[in-house]
Design a protein around this motif. Structure first.
Motif, PDB file in Angstrom:
ATOM      1  N   ASN A 266       0.788  -1.177  -0.003  1.00  0.00           N
ATOM      2  CA  ASN A 266       0.018   0.159   0.058  1.00  0.00           C
ATOM      3  C   ASN A 266       0.886   1.342   0.193  1.00  0.00           C
ATOM      4  O   ASN A 266       0.522   2.509  -0.787  1.00  0.00           O
ATOM      5  N   TYR A 267       2.020   1.229   0.760  1.00  0.00           N
ATOM      6  CA  TYR A 267       2.952   2.290   0.559  1.00  0.00           C
ATOM      7  C   TYR A 267       3.369   2.533  -0.884  1.00  0.00           C
ATOM      8  O   TYR A 267       3.517   3.713  -1.497  1.00  0.00           O
ATOM      9  N   GLY A 268       3.609   1.451  -1.458  1.00  0.00           N
ATOM     10  CA  GLY A 268       4.164   1.714  -2.928  1.00  0.00           C
ATOM     11  C   GLY A 268       3.152   1.921  -3.774  1.00  0.00           C
ATOM     12  O   GLY A 268       3.178   2.859  -4.782  1.00  0.00           O
ATOM     13  N   LYS A 269       1.952   1.541  -3.637  1.00  0.00           N
ATOM     14  CA  LYS A 269       0.550   2.046  -4.466  1.00  0.00           C
ATOM     15  C   LYS A 269       0.372   3.454  -3.958  1.00  0.00           C
ATOM     16  O   LYS A 269       0.195   4.155  -5.022  1.00  0.00           O
TER      17      LYS A 269
ATOM     18  N   TYR B 261       2.783   5.723  -3.516  1.00  0.00           N
ATOM     19  CA  TYR B 261       3.588   6.335  -4.129  1.00  0.00           C
ATOM     20  C   TYR B 261       3.356   6.540  -5.745  1.00  0.00           C
ATOM     21  O   TYR B 261       3.584   7.415  -6.246  1.00  0.00           O
ATOM     22  N   LEU B 262       3.103   5.262  -6.185  1.00  0.00           N
ATOM     23  CA  LEU B 262       2.604   5.456  -7.648  1.00  0.00           C
ATOM     24  C   LEU B 262       1.513   6.195  -7.824  1.00  0.00           C
ATOM     25  O   LEU B 262       1.510   6.853  -8.912  1.00  0.00           O
ATOM     26  N   LYS B 263       0.650   6.439  -6.963  1.00  0.00           N
ATOM     27  CA  LYS B 263      -0.611   7.101  -7.272  1.00  0.00           C
ATOM     28  C   LYS B 263      -0.118   8.445  -7.350  1.00  0.00           C
ATOM     29  O   LYS B 263      -0.391   9.533  -8.121  1.00  0.00           O
ATOM     30  N   LEU B 264       0.735   9.091  -6.406  1.00  0.00           N
ATOM     31  CA  LEU B 264       1.504  10.455  -6.546  1.00  0.00           C
ATOM     32  C   LEU B 264       2.150  10.687  -7.734  1.00  0.00           C
ATOM     33  O   LEU B 264       2.354  11.876  -8.118  1.00  0.00           O
TER      34      LEU B 264
END
Length: 87
Positions: free
Chosen positions: A36-39, A41-44
């Protein structure tokens, strides 16, 4: 404090492979939290539709917290270390 480094490779829609590390306190073991942290970041980055699972993101190693990561980890729970094709 020790941190866990999760090596992450995500294929962007243009075919380029985005390489970054998700760095979290070593006490965090829940992979869904890390993904979820990675997701987040990807959303940003405007890439919210990309897949991020155990296929793209794996535990790499434990290391000592670096000062440049500390504020982000305290504020957000993680730090993203960008390596390749992250812009």
């Amino acid at each position: 404090m020790n941190v866990a480094v999760w090596d992450t490779y995500v294929t962007k829609k243009d075919g380029n492979i985005m390489h970054f590390d998700i760095i979290v306190p070593s006490t965090i073991k829940d992979t869904s939290t890390i993904y979820n942290y990675g997701k987040r970041y990807l959303k940003l980055k405007g890439l919210q539709n990309l897949e991020l699972t155990s296929k793209e993101c794996v535990f790499c190693h434990i290391e000592t917290l670096k000062p440049e990561w500390e504020n982000s980890i305290k504020e957000h729970g993680y730090f993203i270390y960008e390596m390749e094709n992250c812009n």
